[in-house]
Design a protein around this motif. Sequence first.
Motif, PDB file in Angstrom:
ATOM      1  N   LEU A 245     -18.585   5.251  39.666  1.00 51.36           N
ATOM      2  CA  LEU A 245     -17.477   4.376  40.306  1.00 51.36           C
ATOM      3  C   LEU A 245     -17.810   3.403  41.340  1.00 51.36           C
ATOM      4  CD1 LEU A 245     -14.537   4.020  40.565  1.00 51.36           C
ATOM      5  CD2 LEU A 245     -14.320   5.984  41.966  1.00 51.36           C
ATOM      6  N   LEU A 249     -17.408  -0.937  41.074  1.00 53.49           N
ATOM      7  CA  LEU A 249     -16.781  -1.775  42.184  1.00 53.49           C
ATOM      8  C   LEU A 249     -17.731  -2.430  42.966  1.00 53.49           C
ATOM      9  CD1 LEU A 249     -14.323   1.407  43.346  1.00 53.49           C
ATOM     10  CD2 LEU A 249     -13.655  -0.799  42.016  1.00 53.49           C
ATOM     11  N   LEU A 261     -16.753   6.567  50.553  1.00 55.40           N
ATOM     12  CA  LEU A 261     -15.424   6.322  51.239  1.00 55.40           C
ATOM     13  C   LEU A 261     -16.078   5.301  52.594  1.00 55.40           C
ATOM     14  CD1 LEU A 261     -13.586   9.423  51.410  1.00 55.40           C
ATOM     15  CD2 LEU A 261     -12.985   7.254  50.147  1.00 55.40           C
ATOM     16  N   ARG A 266     -13.453   3.229  54.352  1.00 54.77           N
ATOM     17  CA  ARG A 266     -12.170   4.120  54.855  1.00 54.77           C
ATOM     18  C   ARG A 266     -12.606   5.330  55.379  1.00 54.77           C
ATOM     19  NH1 ARG A 266      -8.477   2.370  49.855  1.00 54.77           N
ATOM     20  NH2 ARG A 266      -8.983   0.192  50.293  1.00 54.77           N
TER      21      ARG A 266
ATOM     22  N   GLY B 258      -9.221   8.019  49.903  1.00 57.68           N
ATOM     23  CA  GLY B 258      -9.134   6.590  50.292  1.00 57.68           C
ATOM     24  C   GLY B 258      -8.038   5.940  50.429  1.00 57.68           C
ATOM     25  N   LEU B 260      -5.345   5.599  48.567  1.00 58.94           N
ATOM     26  CA  LEU B 260      -4.411   4.720  47.377  1.00 58.94           C
ATOM     27  C   LEU B 260      -3.088   5.326  47.134  1.00 58.94           C
ATOM     28  CD1 LEU B 260      -7.185   4.038  44.579  1.00 58.94           C
ATOM     29  CD2 LEU B 260      -6.684   2.795  46.773  1.00 58.94           C
ATOM     30  N   ALA B 271      -9.819   4.659  37.877  1.00 61.87           N
ATOM     31  CA  ALA B 271     -10.117   4.702  39.248  1.00 61.87           C
ATOM     32  C   ALA B 271     -10.806   3.259  39.698  1.00 61.87           C
ATOM     33  CB  ALA B 271     -11.078   5.683  39.584  1.00 61.87           C
ATOM     34  N   ALA B 272     -11.560   2.734  38.927  1.00 60.42           N
ATOM     35  CA  ALA B 272     -11.985   1.218  39.146  1.00 60.42           C
ATOM     36  C   ALA B 272     -10.961   0.271  39.256  1.00 60.42           C
ATOM     37  CB  ALA B 272     -13.341   1.156  38.311  1.00 60.42           C
ATOM     38  N   PHE B 275      -8.968   1.118  42.548  1.00 56.82           N
ATOM     39  CA  PHE B 275      -9.721   0.717  43.922  1.00 56.82           C
ATOM     40  C   PHE B 275      -9.789  -0.820  43.890  1.00 56.82           C
ATOM     41  CE2 PHE B 275     -11.118   5.151  44.434  1.00 56.82           C
ATOM     42  CZ  PHE B 275     -10.794   5.345  45.665  1.00 56.82           C
ATOM     43  N   ALA B 276     -10.211  -1.251  42.494  1.00 52.78           N
ATOM     44  CA  ALA B 276     -10.288  -3.164  42.797  1.00 52.78           C
ATOM     45  C   ALA B 276      -9.389  -3.565  43.215  1.00 52.78           C
ATOM     46  CB  ALA B 276     -10.603  -3.267  41.385  1.00 52.78           C
ATOM     47  N   SER B 278      -6.659  -2.388  45.075  1.00 51.77           N
ATOM     48  CA  SER B 278      -6.873  -2.106  46.789  1.00 51.77           C
ATOM     49  C   SER B 278      -7.509  -2.989  47.519  1.00 51.77           C
ATOM     50  CB  SER B 278      -6.818  -0.831  47.022  1.00 51.77           C
ATOM     51  OG  SER B 278      -8.166  -0.079  47.311  1.00 51.77           O
ATOM     52  N   ILE B 279      -8.783  -3.187  46.799  1.00 47.53           N
ATOM     53  CA  ILE B 279      -9.968  -3.938  47.721  1.00 47.53           C
ATOM     54  C   ILE B 279      -9.427  -5.441  47.656  1.00 47.53           C
ATOM     55  CG2 ILE B 279     -12.190  -4.700  47.868  1.00 47.53           C
ATOM     56  CD1 ILE B 279     -12.955  -2.168  46.393  1.00 47.53           C
TER      57      ILE B 279
END
Lengths: 266, 280
Positions: A245, A249, A261, A266, B258, B260, B271-272, B275-276, B278-279
Amino acid sequence: MPEIRLEDVRFAYPGGVDVYPEPGLTLALGDGVTALVGENGAGKTTLTKLLIGLLRPRAGSVTVQGEDVAKATVAAMARIVGYSFQNPDDQLFERTVRAEVSFGPRVLRKPVAEVERGVAWALEACGLKGREEVHPHDLGLSERKWVAIASALAGEPQVVVLDEPTLGQDYPSRERLRSLVAQLADMGRTVLVVTHDMDFVGEACSSTVVLSEGAVRYAGPTAAAFADRDLVDEAGIEPPHVTSLARRLGLGDAVSERAFLAALGR
Amino acid sequence: MEVTRPALVFDRVGYAYEEAPREAVSDISLTIAEGEWVGVTGPTNAGKSTLCLLAMGLAPHFFGGRLKGGVTVLGKDSRQVSVIERSAEVGLLFQNPFTQVSGARERVDDEVAFGPECHGVARPEVEARVAEAMERVGIAHLAARHPMDLSGGQLQRLALAGLLAMRPAVLLLDEPTSQLDPAGAAAIFDVLAGLHQRGTTILMVEHRLERLCELCPRVVAMAAGRVIADGPPDEVFNREAVQERVGIPVFTRLARDGALPRPWPVRVGDAATAFAKSIA
């Protein structure tokens, strides 16, 4: 001084499977928690059996805590190394969990108070309190695994070797195992964990040894092992889930959830 | 809408092992259609292995004990068929591969042939099936070895080859890759994906939640002998009861920790994406 040292170790099983071909296996391990990983047949379990003198090398030397395994009796090694087998049924034979867990230290003729202290600690650490009087074979695979682990710990050995401890374990059980090995490391013990569970390696093991075809392909910090993509491919291992993951990212090669994290801020 | 025949039906099933004070599973009602790939997960003593033994008919035929309700597999009630009869169509992979091998055969290829031979399959057909099954799980090179000289991972592949040689319509798999290295496990899951595509019904017990979510369109979560959730993995692992009693996949936990927004993803791809977002 390394706690465990193997030098030019050669070993072949009767019938011919040559586990560590020329020039032999060389490895030095210090204290803390080390993962031993690699594909099936890479020689992981054989290595652990050499450490306790269950198997004897054809050539080369194995030293644990300064003790030359070739010259020590199995009993002498049992005082230094606690070992839990991959298949708990290879190990368990007593009628109650308590008898099983106390078997090792009793046979080593440790003082009663010391036996009781070690057994009580091991039962508590392995979540077996309240299960002392149960017959091990009335337990499920996961709990039998814990009985085998407790048996390895009850003698308070300086070196602990766990072969596939996460096998058949649910999430709470894996968390227990993670805190157990961390606790052992805090106590200054040397812990070697043979496993295919890369998430566990990333979370719980600070160092990693990668075996491939009977040779050490890597020995060092866990994060660097998974960052080496050629090593990962060639040795038949895979990075932890959290690492896949993180890479997607562009967050680097985090191998634990905490590192992920942190990278995320975070 | 296409109507598919159920492969497995558990109708209000309760089961207690011989002399056990309590039921190992209680009030299980599940219908699994032909061709489904269903993952079963849950903590220790949830009843997952018992579910497999019930579907095979070993509970109660071999284990004795008390069975309530009905277990029907491919239209046949467990009480009406023997395990031998069922084993022509249904294969069970035991949790511990050491208990699977017959012990009666001295070569790997003979061990793979054991099932079809016991069912009276003609010799040339047995040979073809054995060769195919060994090839599929990657043990063709071990054909002449003694089963007891194999490593845990090799033995697990041998056990699966023995089942595949029976060409079962329904596969019951109790942690099929527990002994395998990651590459070996991935290869076995490829084999299962191929079987799933060709219509084999698969019920698979798996502790590794990430794998389960990636592979199985449907997940049954069990705890203390009961089904506590049943549905697509995203739905099942967003339930608090499942998170508390069964566990939470890595990606779901990272999304939670995190911060989310819900629902949290269960697979790496989702998930990617989450998260992307949220970034950004």
